[in-house]
Design a protein around this motif. Structure first.
Motif, PDB file in Angstrom:
ATOM      1  N   GLN A  78      36.017  34.170  14.221  1.00  0.00           N
ATOM      2  CA  GLN A  78      36.927  33.036  14.372  1.00  0.00           C
ATOM      3  C   GLN A  78      36.556  31.877  13.451  1.00  0.00           C
ATOM      4  O   GLN A  78      37.389  31.083  13.077  1.00  0.00           O
ATOM      5  CB  GLN A  78      36.926  32.548  15.821  1.00  0.00           C
ATOM      6  CG  GLN A  78      37.616  33.492  16.765  1.00  0.00           C
ATOM      7  CD  GLN A  78      37.501  33.054  18.225  1.00  0.00           C
ATOM      8  OE1 GLN A  78      36.907  32.028  18.520  1.00  0.00           O
ATOM      9  NE2 GLN A  78      38.069  33.847  19.120  1.00  0.00           N
ATOM     10  N   LEU A  79      35.289  31.810  13.074  1.00  0.00           N
ATOM     11  CA  LEU A  79      34.836  30.733  12.193  1.00  0.00           C
ATOM     12  C   LEU A  79      35.232  30.965  10.740  1.00  0.00           C
ATOM     13  O   LEU A  79      35.360  30.026   9.975  1.00  0.00           O
ATOM     14  CB  LEU A  79      33.300  30.604  12.263  1.00  0.00           C
ATOM     15  CG  LEU A  79      32.750  30.147  13.606  1.00  0.00           C
ATOM     16  CD1 LEU A  79      31.242  30.359  13.637  1.00  0.00           C
ATOM     17  CD2 LEU A  79      33.096  28.694  13.848  1.00  0.00           C
ATOM     18  N   ARG A  80      35.431  32.221  10.380  1.00  0.00           N
ATOM     19  CA  ARG A  80      35.724  32.545   8.976  1.00  0.00           C
ATOM     20  C   ARG A  80      37.158  32.306   8.626  1.00  0.00           C
ATOM     21  O   ARG A  80      38.061  32.242   9.281  1.00  0.00           O
ATOM     22  CB  ARG A  80      35.373  33.990   8.673  1.00  0.00           C
ATOM     23  CG  ARG A  80      33.886  34.230   8.796  1.00  0.00           C
ATOM     24  CD  ARG A  80      33.428  35.405   8.070  1.00  0.00           C
ATOM     25  NE  ARG A  80      33.371  36.581   8.943  1.00  0.00           N
ATOM     26  CZ  ARG A  80      33.226  37.804   8.480  1.00  0.00           C
ATOM     27  NH1 ARG A  80      33.187  38.028   7.219  1.00  0.00           N
ATOM     28  NH2 ARG A  80      33.130  38.814   9.283  1.00  0.00           N
ATOM     29  N   ALA A 110      29.325  37.522  20.101  1.00  0.00           N
ATOM     30  CA  ALA A 110      28.835  36.904  18.870  1.00  0.00           C
ATOM     31  C   ALA A 110      29.744  37.260  17.695  1.00  0.00           C
ATOM     32  O   ALA A 110      30.096  36.390  16.885  1.00  0.00           O
ATOM     33  CB  ALA A 110      27.408  37.366  18.590  1.00  0.00           C
ATOM     34  N   ILE A 111      30.169  38.512  17.620  1.00  0.00           N
ATOM     35  CA  ILE A 111      31.046  38.955  16.528  1.00  0.00           C
ATOM     36  C   ILE A 111      32.383  38.233  16.600  1.00  0.00           C
ATOM     37  O   ILE A 111      32.905  37.746  15.589  1.00  0.00           O
ATOM     38  CB  ILE A 111      31.221  40.486  16.574  1.00  0.00           C
ATOM     39  CG1 ILE A 111      29.882  41.174  16.269  1.00  0.00           C
ATOM     40  CG2 ILE A 111      32.301  40.929  15.589  1.00  0.00           C
ATOM     41  CD1 ILE A 111      29.870  42.656  16.542  1.00  0.00           C
ATOM     42  N   GLU A 112      32.952  38.130  17.793  1.00  0.00           N
ATOM     43  CA  GLU A 112      34.240  37.443  17.964  1.00  0.00           C
ATOM     44  C   GLU A 112      34.138  35.976  17.546  1.00  0.00           C
ATOM     45  O   GLU A 112      35.004  35.473  16.828  1.00  0.00           O
ATOM     46  CB  GLU A 112      34.719  37.543  19.410  1.00  0.00           C
ATOM     47  CG  GLU A 112      35.164  38.933  19.821  1.00  0.00           C
ATOM     48  CD  GLU A 112      35.432  39.052  21.326  1.00  0.00           C
ATOM     49  OE1 GLU A 112      35.544  37.997  21.998  1.00  0.00           O
ATOM     50  OE2 GLU A 112      35.525  40.192  21.791  1.00  0.00           O
ATOM     51  N   GLN A 113      33.098  35.299  18.001  1.00  0.00           N
ATOM     52  CA  GLN A 113      32.933  33.887  17.647  1.00  0.00           C
ATOM     53  C   GLN A 113      32.756  33.700  16.147  1.00  0.00           C
ATOM     54  O   GLN A 113      33.333  32.797  15.551  1.00  0.00           O
ATOM     55  CB  GLN A 113      31.737  33.284  18.396  1.00  0.00           C
ATOM     56  CG  GLN A 113      31.969  33.069  19.863  1.00  0.00           C
ATOM     57  CD  GLN A 113      30.786  32.379  20.521  1.00  0.00           C
ATOM     58  OE1 GLN A 113      30.190  31.464  19.957  1.00  0.00           O
ATOM     59  NE2 GLN A 113      30.427  32.828  21.717  1.00  0.00           N
ATOM     60  N   VAL A 169      28.751  27.999   6.519  1.00  0.00           N
ATOM     61  CA  VAL A 169      28.689  26.599   6.929  1.00  0.00           C
ATOM     62  C   VAL A 169      30.112  26.171   7.251  1.00  0.00           C
ATOM     63  O   VAL A 169      31.025  26.340   6.451  1.00  0.00           O
ATOM     64  CB  VAL A 169      28.104  25.715   5.808  1.00  0.00           C
ATOM     65  CG1 VAL A 169      28.121  24.255   6.222  1.00  0.00           C
ATOM     66  CG2 VAL A 169      26.697  26.163   5.456  1.00  0.00           C
ATOM     67  N   VAL A 170      30.293  25.642   8.464  1.00  0.00           N
ATOM     68  CA  VAL A 170      31.598  25.160   8.914  1.00  0.00           C
ATOM     69  C   VAL A 170      31.400  23.756   9.477  1.00  0.00           C
ATOM     70  O   VAL A 170      30.611  23.571  10.412  1.00  0.00           O
ATOM     71  CB  VAL A 170      32.198  26.086   9.998  1.00  0.00           C
ATOM     72  CG1 VAL A 170      33.516  25.534  10.502  1.00  0.00           C
ATOM     73  CG2 VAL A 170      32.345  27.510   9.489  1.00  0.00           C
ATOM     74  N   GLU A 190      29.787  21.209   8.455  1.00  0.00           N
ATOM     75  CA  GLU A 190      28.373  20.834   8.368  1.00  0.00           C
ATOM     76  C   GLU A 190      27.486  21.495   9.418  1.00  0.00           C
ATOM     77  O   GLU A 190      26.365  21.059   9.657  1.00  0.00           O
ATOM     78  CB  GLU A 190      28.217  19.308   8.397  1.00  0.00           C
ATOM     79  CG  GLU A 190      28.900  18.614   7.231  1.00  0.00           C
ATOM     80  CD  GLU A 190      28.687  17.113   7.226  1.00  0.00           C
ATOM     81  OE1 GLU A 190      27.718  16.644   7.838  1.00  0.00           O
ATOM     82  OE2 GLU A 190      29.509  16.429   6.605  1.00  0.00           O
ATOM     83  N   GLN A 191      27.992  22.517  10.077  1.00  0.00           N
ATOM     84  CA  GLN A 191      27.212  23.301  11.042  1.00  0.00           C
ATOM     85  C   GLN A 191      26.875  24.649  10.386  1.00  0.00           C
ATOM     86  O   GLN A 191      27.752  25.283   9.797  1.00  0.00           O
ATOM     87  CB  GLN A 191      28.008  23.564  12.328  1.00  0.00           C
ATOM     88  CG  GLN A 191      28.513  22.308  13.014  1.00  0.00           C
ATOM     89  CD  GLN A 191      27.394  21.493  13.612  1.00  0.00           C
ATOM     90  OE1 GLN A 191      26.491  21.999  14.252  1.00  0.00           O
ATOM     91  NE2 GLN A 191      27.454  20.183  13.390  1.00  0.00           N
ATOM     92  N   ILE A 192      25.637  25.074  10.495  1.00  0.00           N
ATOM     93  CA  ILE A 192      25.215  26.344   9.901  1.00  0.00           C
ATOM     94  C   ILE A 192      25.279  27.428  10.967  1.00  0.00           C
ATOM     95  O   ILE A 192      24.639  27.322  12.019  1.00  0.00           O
ATOM     96  CB  ILE A 192      23.791  26.246   9.339  1.00  0.00           C
ATOM     97  CG1 ILE A 192      23.725  25.162   8.273  1.00  0.00           C
ATOM     98  CG2 ILE A 192      23.344  27.598   8.781  1.00  0.00           C
ATOM     99  CD1 ILE A 192      22.318  24.814   7.842  1.00  0.00           C
ATOM    100  N   TYR A 193      26.059  28.462  10.684  1.00  0.00           N
ATOM    101  CA  TYR A 193      26.169  29.614  11.576  1.00  0.00           C
ATOM    102  C   TYR A 193      25.541  30.808  10.875  1.00  0.00           C
ATOM    103  O   TYR A 193      25.900  31.123   9.748  1.00  0.00           O
ATOM    104  CB  TYR A 193      27.631  29.922  11.899  1.00  0.00           C
ATOM    105  CG  TYR A 193      28.296  28.855  12.733  1.00  0.00           C
ATOM    106  CD1 TYR A 193      28.275  28.931  14.120  1.00  0.00           C
ATOM    107  CD2 TYR A 193      28.916  27.769  12.138  1.00  0.00           C
ATOM    108  CE1 TYR A 193      28.874  27.952  14.893  1.00  0.00           C
ATOM    109  CE2 TYR A 193      29.524  26.776  12.896  1.00  0.00           C
ATOM    110  CZ  TYR A 193      29.491  26.876  14.273  1.00  0.00           C
ATOM    111  OH  TYR A 193      30.081  25.901  15.042  1.00  0.00           O
ATOM    112  N   GLN A 194      24.613  31.452  11.557  1.00  0.00           N
ATOM    113  CA  GLN A 194      23.975  32.633  10.987  1.00  0.00           C
ATOM    114  C   GLN A 194      24.123  33.798  11.946  1.00  0.00           C
ATOM    115  O   GLN A 194      23.828  33.681  13.132  1.00  0.00           O
ATOM    116  CB  GLN A 194      22.498  32.391  10.703  1.00  0.00           C
ATOM    117  CG  GLN A 194      21.840  33.590  10.049  1.00  0.00           C
ATOM    118  CD  GLN A 194      20.418  33.311   9.614  1.00  0.00           C
ATOM    119  OE1 GLN A 194      19.833  32.297   9.974  1.00  0.00           O
ATOM    120  NE2 GLN A 194      19.864  34.215   8.850  1.00  0.00           N
TER     121      GLN A 194
END
Length: 127
Positions: free
Chosen positions: A125-127, A119-122, A75-76, A78-82
């Motif tokens: 970057q979120l982590r 998808a992996i790159e994006q 969660v970044v 308040e957006q959930i990334y799966q």
């Protein structure tokens, strides 16, 4: 040959064609029932047909591909990334599915937003 033989032969061919068409139209592939080779080919075929211009929901993807082999989420703001990984190419015959044997699908709030290396790159970057 007599007319009776031709009639039986023609009826058999028509019945075969009708049954084949019915199976092709109404039989749904079940990824959970496939062996690993068929499942990899099935996953690859469906994943690379996906169009990000018409995003799919996570539920739609799971209903067509079955459950993912590997999944993780964060969660970044308040957006959930799966991130869901589906096996598409075997690299080692060790019986263990790893990320490098999969194609990644990234979802944001249950909508598909990226496929594969993008998808992996994006996600990284979120982590």
């Amino acid at each position: 040959m007599s007319k009776k033989v031709w009639l039986l032969l023609g009826s058999g061919v028509l019945l075969y064609l009708a049954l084949t068409i019915l199976v092709l139209l109404f039989y749904n592939d079940d990824p959970d029932q496939m062996d690993w080779q068929d499942r990899e080919a099935f996953n690859t075929k469906l994943i690379y047909k996906m169009d990000l211009k018409q995003p799919l929901s996570r539920t739609e993807v799971i209903s067509s591909l079955g459950g993912p082999d590997i999944t993780e989420a964060i969660v970044v703001s308040e957006q959930i990334y799966q991130m869901m990984y589906y096996r598409t190419h075997r690299t080692k015959s060790d019986g263990i599915t790893t990320r490098d044997e999969c194609t990644a699908l990234l979802f944001k709030n249950n909508q598909l937003i990226a496929i594969g290396e993008n998808a992996i790159e994006q996600y990284n970057q979120l982590r």
